[in-house]
Scaffold this motif. Structure first.
Motif, PDB file in Angstrom:
ATOM      1  N   GLY A   1     -62.849 -27.224 -42.201  1.00 41.18           N
ATOM      2  CA  GLY A   1     -64.171 -26.505 -41.454  1.00 41.18           C
ATOM      3  C   GLY A   1     -64.731 -25.112 -41.444  1.00 41.18           C
ATOM      4  N   TRP A   2     -63.858 -24.687 -41.152  1.00 43.83           N
ATOM      5  CA  TRP A   2     -62.872 -23.407 -40.040  1.00 43.83           C
ATOM      6  C   TRP A   2     -62.614 -22.377 -41.237  1.00 43.83           C
ATOM      7  CZ3 TRP A   2     -65.678 -22.517 -34.893  1.00 43.83           C
ATOM      8  CH2 TRP A   2     -66.092 -23.573 -34.428  1.00 43.83           C
ATOM      9  N   SER A   3     -62.485 -20.892 -40.593  1.00 44.34           N
ATOM     10  CA  SER A   3     -62.075 -20.761 -41.671  1.00 44.34           C
ATOM     11  C   SER A   3     -60.331 -19.896 -40.835  1.00 44.34           C
ATOM     12  CB  SER A   3     -62.636 -18.947 -41.894  1.00 44.34           C
ATOM     13  OG  SER A   3     -62.389 -18.556 -40.115  1.00 44.34           O
ATOM     14  N   SER A   4     -59.707 -18.948 -41.736  1.00 45.17           N
ATOM     15  CA  SER A   4     -58.175 -18.979 -40.956  1.00 45.17           C
ATOM     16  C   SER A   4     -58.232 -18.832 -39.656  1.00 45.17           C
ATOM     17  CB  SER A   4     -57.265 -19.171 -42.143  1.00 45.17           C
ATOM     18  OG  SER A   4     -57.501 -19.589 -42.998  1.00 45.17           O
ATOM     19  N   CYS A   5     -59.094 -17.912 -39.694  1.00 48.57           N
ATOM     20  CA  CYS A   5     -58.939 -17.204 -38.571  1.00 48.57           C
ATOM     21  C   CYS A   5     -60.029 -17.073 -36.804  1.00 48.57           C
ATOM     22  CB  CYS A   5     -59.934 -15.156 -39.238  1.00 48.57           C
ATOM     23  SG  CYS A   5     -59.889 -14.201 -37.256  1.00 48.57           S
ATOM     24  N   GLU A   6     -61.388 -18.363 -37.545  1.00 48.64           N
ATOM     25  CA  GLU A   6     -61.917 -19.123 -36.591  1.00 48.64           C
ATOM     26  C   GLU A   6     -60.820 -20.304 -35.619  1.00 48.64           C
ATOM     27  OE1 GLU A   6     -66.064 -19.275 -37.625  1.00 48.64           O
ATOM     28  OE2 GLU A   6     -65.124 -20.951 -39.353  1.00 48.64           O
ATOM     29  N   ILE A   7     -59.858 -20.524 -36.637  1.00 45.92           N
ATOM     30  CA  ILE A   7     -59.026 -21.765 -36.222  1.00 45.92           C
ATOM     31  C   ILE A   7     -57.887 -20.623 -35.563  1.00 45.92           C
ATOM     32  CG2 ILE A   7     -57.171 -22.647 -36.934  1.00 45.92           C
ATOM     33  CD1 ILE A   7     -58.442 -23.689 -39.046  1.00 45.92           C
ATOM     34  N   GLN A   8     -57.328 -19.694 -35.296  1.00 43.21           N
ATOM     35  CA  GLN A   8     -56.591 -18.577 -35.219  1.00 43.21           C
ATOM     36  C   GLN A   8     -57.199 -18.293 -34.298  1.00 43.21           C
ATOM     37  OE1 GLN A   8     -53.161 -17.991 -36.446  1.00 43.21           O
ATOM     38  NE2 GLN A   8     -52.734 -16.359 -34.394  1.00 43.21           N
ATOM     39  N   THR A   9     -58.222 -17.883 -33.831  1.00 43.62           N
ATOM     40  CA  THR A   9     -58.978 -17.429 -32.746  1.00 43.62           C
ATOM     41  C   THR A   9     -59.015 -18.541 -31.180  1.00 43.62           C
ATOM     42  OG1 THR A   9     -60.133 -15.634 -34.171  1.00 43.62           O
ATOM     43  CG2 THR A   9     -61.049 -16.610 -31.354  1.00 43.62           C
ATOM     44  N   TRP A  10     -59.547 -19.873 -31.454  1.00 40.08           N
ATOM     45  CA  TRP A  10     -59.299 -21.223 -31.028  1.00 40.08           C
ATOM     46  C   TRP A  10     -58.412 -21.206 -30.604  1.00 40.08           C
ATOM     47  CZ3 TRP A  10     -58.028 -25.508 -32.481  1.00 40.08           C
ATOM     48  CH2 TRP A  10     -58.317 -27.236 -31.629  1.00 40.08           C
ATOM     49  N   LEU A  11     -56.960 -21.061 -31.344  1.00 41.85           N
ATOM     50  CA  LEU A  11     -55.591 -21.635 -30.293  1.00 41.85           C
ATOM     51  C   LEU A  11     -55.076 -20.206 -29.728  1.00 41.85           C
ATOM     52  CD1 LEU A  11     -54.438 -22.946 -33.778  1.00 41.85           C
ATOM     53  CD2 LEU A  11     -54.830 -24.268 -32.128  1.00 41.85           C
TER      54      LEU A  11
ATOM     55  N   ALA B   1     -55.394  -9.922 -34.594  1.00 40.42           N
ATOM     56  CA  ALA B   1     -54.070 -11.410 -34.541  1.00 40.42           C
ATOM     57  C   ALA B   1     -54.102 -11.708 -36.161  1.00 40.42           C
ATOM     58  CB  ALA B   1     -54.951 -11.841 -33.700  1.00 40.42           C
ATOM     59  N   CYS B   2     -55.686 -11.936 -36.686  1.00 37.16           N
ATOM     60  CA  CYS B   2     -55.772 -12.253 -37.914  1.00 37.16           C
ATOM     61  C   CYS B   2     -54.879 -11.643 -38.575  1.00 37.16           C
ATOM     62  CB  CYS B   2     -56.904 -12.912 -38.128  1.00 37.16           C
ATOM     63  SG  CYS B   2     -57.599 -14.613 -36.971  1.00 37.16           S
ATOM     64  N   VAL B   3     -55.519 -10.364 -39.170  1.00 35.47           N
ATOM     65  CA  VAL B   3     -55.363 -10.108 -40.095  1.00 35.47           C
ATOM     66  C   VAL B   3     -53.422  -9.888 -39.618  1.00 35.47           C
ATOM     67  CG1 VAL B   3     -54.729  -7.485 -40.391  1.00 35.47           C
ATOM     68  CG2 VAL B   3     -56.984  -8.552 -39.954  1.00 35.47           C
ATOM     69  N   ARG B   4     -52.859  -9.691 -38.063  1.00 28.16           N
ATOM     70  CA  ARG B   4     -51.382  -9.840 -39.102  1.00 28.16           C
ATOM     71  C   ARG B   4     -50.690 -11.112 -38.690  1.00 28.16           C
ATOM     72  NH1 ARG B   4     -47.480 -10.458 -33.215  1.00 28.16           N
ATOM     73  NH2 ARG B   4     -45.413  -9.491 -33.302  1.00 28.16           N
ATOM     74  N   GLU B   5     -51.307 -12.364 -38.880  1.00 28.05           N
ATOM     75  CA  GLU B   5     -50.653 -13.665 -39.358  1.00 28.05           C
ATOM     76  C   GLU B   5     -50.976 -13.290 -40.523  1.00 28.05           C
ATOM     77  OE1 GLU B   5     -49.750 -17.005 -37.817  1.00 28.05           O
ATOM     78  OE2 GLU B   5     -50.025 -15.835 -35.597  1.00 28.05           O
ATOM     79  N   ALA B   6     -52.214 -12.679 -41.443  1.00 31.53           N
ATOM     80  CA  ALA B   6     -52.185 -13.224 -42.926  1.00 31.53           C
ATOM     81  C   ALA B   6     -50.937 -12.567 -43.503  1.00 31.53           C
ATOM     82  CB  ALA B   6     -53.569 -12.432 -43.240  1.00 31.53           C
ATOM     83  N   ALA B   7     -51.019 -10.795 -42.914  1.00 30.56           N
ATOM     84  CA  ALA B   7     -50.561  -9.388 -43.395  1.00 30.56           C
ATOM     85  C   ALA B   7     -48.839 -10.173 -43.297  1.00 30.56           C
ATOM     86  CB  ALA B   7     -50.143  -8.105 -42.436  1.00 30.56           C
TER      87      ALA B   7
ATOM     88  N   GLU C   1     -43.797 -13.860 -30.703  1.00 29.57           N
ATOM     89  CA  GLU C   1     -44.340 -14.487 -28.924  1.00 29.57           C
ATOM     90  C   GLU C   1     -44.137 -15.914 -28.933  1.00 29.57           C
ATOM     91  OE1 GLU C   1     -46.558 -10.813 -30.299  1.00 29.57           O
ATOM     92  OE2 GLU C   1     -46.654 -12.609 -31.278  1.00 29.57           O
ATOM     93  N   ARG C   2     -44.009 -16.399 -30.651  1.00 30.88           N
ATOM     94  CA  ARG C   2     -44.419 -17.906 -30.363  1.00 30.88           C
ATOM     95  C   ARG C   2     -43.294 -18.621 -30.111  1.00 30.88           C
ATOM     96  NH1 ARG C   2     -48.829 -16.712 -32.002  1.00 30.88           N
ATOM     97  NH2 ARG C   2     -50.879 -17.458 -30.951  1.00 30.88           N
TER      98      ARG C   2
END
Length: 193
Positions: free
Chosen positions: A52-62, A107-113, A148-149
Motif C-alpha cells: 500500500g505504500w511506496s518503498s520511499c514512503e516506508i523508508q521515510t517512516w522507518l 536516503a531512498c536514492v541511496r537505498e535504491a542505488a 549505519e545499521r
C-alpha cells in the motif's frame, strides 16, 4: 547444467571463513520488511504496508522511527485517493514500488542505488552458518542493512572478521569481499559513486 548444479556452485563459491561475520546484500524490499519485523509487525501487516505504500514512503517512516521523528510503531494506514503504485524493476532484478511522479529522498536514492549492482539473498545462506546465541564457530550470515545499521552487529560481534557478499554484476555470482570494500562498492560511502 541444471538449477541444482548452479545452486551447489553458488554455495561453494561464497563459502566464508570460519567465524566470519558475513553481511549479505538483499533487496531494498527485503531490508524494509526486516526492519518492520524487527519492530514486531506481523507478516500480514508487513505485506499490507509493502503493497500500500511506496518503498520511499516506508523508508521515510522507518527512518523516522529510528531517528525519533515518528512516534507510532504501528504501520501507517494505506493512503486513499493516491495514484496507483508502479513496480519498477532495477537493472539488478530488484523491484521497487513508487508513484509515477514521486521524487525520492536522498536516503531512498541511496537505498535504491545500493541494489543497482545486484542482490545476493540471505535465506539460502543463513541456514549454513551460526545463528546468534547458537554459535559453533561457523560463519554468521546477516542481512546488510547499510553501513549505519550494520554497526550494531559489528559492535555485538567484534571478534568476528567482517565480510560482505557482493554481486559483481546483474546475473553474475556473488563474491565475498572484505567488509569496508563491499560497503564502498554498494553504498558509496562518503557520497562517491
Amino acid at each position: 547444467y541444471g538449477q541444482a548444479a548452479r545452486q551447489r556452485d553458488l554455495v561453494v563459491r561464497d563459502t566464508a571463513p570460519e567465524g566470519a561475520l558475513v553481511f549479505v546484500h538483499d533487496t531494498w524490499q527485503s531490508r524494509l520488511a526486516a526492519r518492520m519485523a524487527e519492530r514486531g509487525l506481523r507478516d500480514d501487516e508487513i505485506r499490507r504496508v509493502l503493497a500500500g505504500w511506496s518503498s520511499c514512503e516506508i523508508q521515510t517512516w522507518l527512518d523516522g522511527l529510528d531517528f525519533g521523528g515518528e512516534r507510532s510503531h504501528r504501520p501507517p494506514a494505506p493512503r486513499r485517493g493516491r495514484e496507483a503504485l508502479v513496480a519498477r524493476a532495477m537493472p539488478s532484478g530488484s523491484v521497487i514500488r513508487t508513484y509515477a511522479e514521486e521524487e525520492l529522498t536522498s536516503a531512498c536514492v541511496r537505498e535504491a542505488a545500493s541494489d543497482f549492482r545486484g542482490v545476493a539473498g540471505l535465506p539460502q545462506r543463513s541456514w549454513r552458518g551460526d545463528l546468534p546465541g547458537a554459535e559453533r564457530g561457523r560463519a554468521m550470515y546477516l542481512r546488510d542493512l547499510g553501513p549505519e545499521r550494520n554497526m550494531e552487529a559489528l559492535r555485538i560481534f567484534p571478534e568476528r572478521e567482517a565480510w560482505l557478499l557482493v554481486p559483481p554484476a546483474p546475473g553474475a555470482q556473488p563474491r565475498l569481499v572484505p567488509y569496508q570494500e563491499g560497503i564502498r562498492a554498494l553504498w558509496w560511502e562518503g557520497g562517491e559513486p
